[in-house]
Design an enzyme around this catalytic site. Structure first.
Site, PDB file in Angstrom:
ATOM      1  N   GLN A  81       0.847  -1.196   0.000  1.00 24.16           N
ATOM      2  CA  GLN A  81       0.000   0.000   0.000  1.00 24.16           C
ATOM      3  C   GLN A  81       0.885   1.248   0.000  1.00 24.16           C
ATOM      4  O   GLN A  81       0.383   2.361  -0.039  1.00 24.16           O
ATOM      5  CB  GLN A  81      -0.884   0.008   1.256  1.00 24.16           C
ATOM      6  CG  GLN A  81      -1.859  -1.164   1.320  1.00 24.16           C
ATOM      7  CD  GLN A  81      -2.488  -1.294   2.699  1.00 24.16           C
ATOM      8  OE1 GLN A  81      -1.946  -1.941   3.604  1.00 24.16           O
ATOM      9  NE2 GLN A  81      -3.644  -0.691   2.880  1.00 24.16           N
ATOM     10  N   ASP A 128       6.492   4.520  -1.469  1.00 23.72           N
ATOM     11  CA  ASP A 128       7.826   5.071  -1.208  1.00 23.72           C
ATOM     12  C   ASP A 128       8.973   4.406  -1.970  1.00 23.72           C
ATOM     13  O   ASP A 128      10.097   4.898  -1.952  1.00 23.72           O
ATOM     14  CB  ASP A 128       8.107   5.043   0.304  1.00 23.72           C
ATOM     15  CG  ASP A 128       7.947   3.652   0.925  1.00 23.72           C
ATOM     16  OD1 ASP A 128       8.287   2.636   0.275  1.00 23.72           O
ATOM     17  OD2 ASP A 128       7.482   3.578   2.075  1.00 23.72           O
ATOM     18  N   HIS A 186      -1.141   1.388  -4.658  1.00 27.45           N
ATOM     19  CA  HIS A 186      -1.434   2.823  -4.682  1.00 27.45           C
ATOM     20  C   HIS A 186      -0.452   3.601  -5.549  1.00 27.45           C
ATOM     21  O   HIS A 186      -0.272   4.799  -5.354  1.00 27.45           O
ATOM     22  CB  HIS A 186      -1.455   3.383  -3.254  1.00 27.45           C
ATOM     23  CG  HIS A 186      -2.538   2.786  -2.403  1.00 27.45           C
ATOM     24  ND1 HIS A 186      -2.543   2.844  -1.032  1.00 27.45           N
ATOM     25  CD2 HIS A 186      -3.662   2.100  -2.739  1.00 27.45           C
ATOM     26  CE1 HIS A 186      -3.624   2.218  -0.561  1.00 27.45           C
ATOM     27  NE2 HIS A 186      -4.313   1.757  -1.581  1.00 27.45           N
ATOM     28  N   ASN A 204       2.022  -5.903  13.356  1.00 27.42           N
ATOM     29  CA  ASN A 204       1.504  -4.529  13.373  1.00 27.42           C
ATOM     30  C   ASN A 204       1.451  -4.038  14.811  1.00 27.42           C
ATOM     31  O   ASN A 204       1.238  -4.825  15.727  1.00 27.42           O
ATOM     32  CB  ASN A 204       0.104  -4.481  12.745  1.00 27.42           C
ATOM     33  CG  ASN A 204      -0.301  -3.065  12.354  1.00 27.42           C
ATOM     34  OD1 ASN A 204       0.479  -2.350  11.726  1.00 27.42           O
ATOM     35  ND2 ASN A 204      -1.487  -2.658  12.738  1.00 27.42           N
TER      36      ASN A 204
END
Ligand SMILES: [Zn+2]
Length: 252
Positions: free
Chosen positions: A104, A107, A122, A221
């Site tokens: 997602q 970068d 994305h 996470n």
């Protein structure tokens, strides 16, 4: 054996015993590389940036605003380097223990770490796309021109406005990476979700698809996700630190 090492060993056992492992990564994998998460309180980018700057409508109305913001933020992005989590995934792919990465993030740090099969849901902030002729250009070039006073920067071929090739609010996801991500998820026997809250649609559909196709799931996470209850392993450690321990065990 401490908890961290025990979890690292379990992580590695699950990876080594799988044959079609897939990783999905979100902002949390890159925060230790210095790229701020969009939503974290205090450090989240949304607190500094007006969301309309990264909406398609807002960009079309006033593209120079995006570049005004970016002239400040882009140097931070340029300095960011992959951390041990990016390198671990690249190493696992290199040794044929990972079929690909669904990300997602925009970068480019997975590619910097050496990963080859990266599906960017994305898009990417490493490139711009010409809104007139659709040609791709490097973001570096666009930023140099913006810094030199051409704001918004324009396409060299047709003088159309250059938009970052990342998905803005109000845009649909690019088709190809999504199709490839669906295929990877359907075929996975281990789905490793890293640094994602797994709340944002449609990326949250992918672990669900993998599970329904019989895949195991690992969640790394720092906050709970809707998939924790179904996971073989849930890790709340710092992702980079945890990955270093896994890498040590892997290379031992
Ligand atoms: Zn053009």
């Amino acid at each position: 054996m401490d908890d961290l090492k025990e979890k690292a060993k379990l992580f590695l056992d699950l990876v080594l015993s799988s044959s079609r492992a897939v990783a999905m990564t979100g902002a949390g994998i890159s925060t230790e590389s210095g790229i701020p998460d969009y939503r974290s309180p205090g450090t989240g980018l949304w607190e500094k940036m007006d969301q309309s700057v990264v909406s398609l409508d807002g960009f079309m109305k006033e593209p120079s605003r995006y570049y005004d913001y970016s002239l400040e933020l882009y140097p931070l992005r340029k300095q960011a380097k992959p951390n041990p989590a990016h390198y671990l995934l690249a190493e696992l792919e290199d040794r044929n223990f990972l079929r690909g990465i669904i990300t997602q993030n925009v970068d480019g740090l997975h590619q910097d770490a050496g990963s080859g099969q990266v599906h960017e849901l994305h898009g990417s902030l490493r490139q711009t796309v010409c809104l007139n002729c659709s040609a791709l250009h490097s973001m570096d070039e666009a930023m140099q021109r913006a810094a030199g006073g051409q704001n918004p920067p324009l396409c060299e071929d047709c003088a159309g406005v250059l938009k970052p090739n990342a998905v803005f609010f109000g845009e649909t996801l690019p088709t190809m990476p999504w199709e490839q991500s669906l295929e990877l998820s359907r075929g996975a026997d281990l789905f490793i979700a890293i640094g994602s809250s797994l709340l944002v649609s449609p990326a949250n559909a992918l672990p669900d698809i993998a599970i329904r196709a019989g895949s195991k799931i690992i969640v790394l996470n720092n906050t709970p996700t809707p998939f924790d209850g179904e996971s073989e392993l849930v890790v709340r450690e710092k992702i980079g630190e945890f990955s270093s321990v896994v890498m040590e065990l892997f290379k031992a």
